[in-house]
Design a protein around this motif. Structure first.
Motif: not given
Length: 207
Positions: A121-126, A128-130
């Motif tokens: 996932s590009g979201f997990a622990n990055t 990206l969401d922010l």
């Protein structure tokens, strides 16, 4: 499936893992993806989608996989088989040609390059969401590699976070036709709000 409307102020393209190791001849994973990529014309469709997105003045986010270093997982308790295999092959290795962006997909001024993801996932622990939230993004269009791994994991996570998710079925590839089919025909409809061809997406952006 009809194409939704894509607001310039609230829509972004997520360009996942556009590395030489995936997309360029001689890349470590290129030969495995090439049969499916050639069948759907992945590289040309990626170029067309990115060009149309830039013309429509949508924000582009680069969503890169972790660039490998020797012994990345030596001290990890639970690295996945996928991570260990990539580590053995040193896929997208730091300071290597394979870990550089494909020549057609170099970041441009105003693009956002998010933190590298360790898993699918590009979201997990990055961040990206922010980054998406800070840019006012509500809809994401997913293209890049691979359909049944990082694209699918990023899309599912995005949907769970409340984003409108569009998959572009021929602007990605997989290591087998079965994996490609599962990504778009079986798993995709369980979370994606739209699953389009590149031509359908481009028409929507131009319209």
């Amino acid at each position: 499936m009809s194409a939704p409307r894509y607001s310039r102020d609230h829509t972004a393209l997520l360009l996942v893992d556009p590395y030489n190791d995936f997309l360029s001849e001689g890349g470590k994973l290129n030969a495995r993806a090439k049969p499916v990529a050639d069948a759907v014309n992945t590289l040309a469709n990626l170029r067309a989608v990115v060009s149309a997105v830039r013309a429509a003045q949508l924000q582009i986010f680069y969503v890169p996989h972790h660039r490998a270093r020797p012994d990345d997982f030596a001290a990890w308790k639970h690295p996945s088989p996928y991570q260990l295999g990539a580590s053995r092959a040193q896929v997208f290795a730091v300071d290597s040609w394979g870990g550089e962006w494909h020549p057609n997909f170099q970041p441009q001024a105003g693009d956002v390059v998010v933190q590298e993801h360790w898993g699918g996932s590009g979201f997990a622990n990055t961040d990206l969401d922010l980054q998406l939230k800070q840019h006012g993004i509500q809809q994401v269009i997913l293209v890049g590699m691979l359909a049944n791994t990082c694209i699918e994991s990023t899309g599912k996570y995005g949907a769970e976070l409340g984003y409108h998710v569009t998959l572009v079925r021929d602007a990605t590839a997989a290591f087998s036709p079965e994996a490609m089919h599962a990504a778009h025909e079986i798993n995709g409809p369980t979370y994606a709000h739209a699953i389009l061809s590149s031509a359908e997406l481009i028409a929507a952006l131009q319209g």
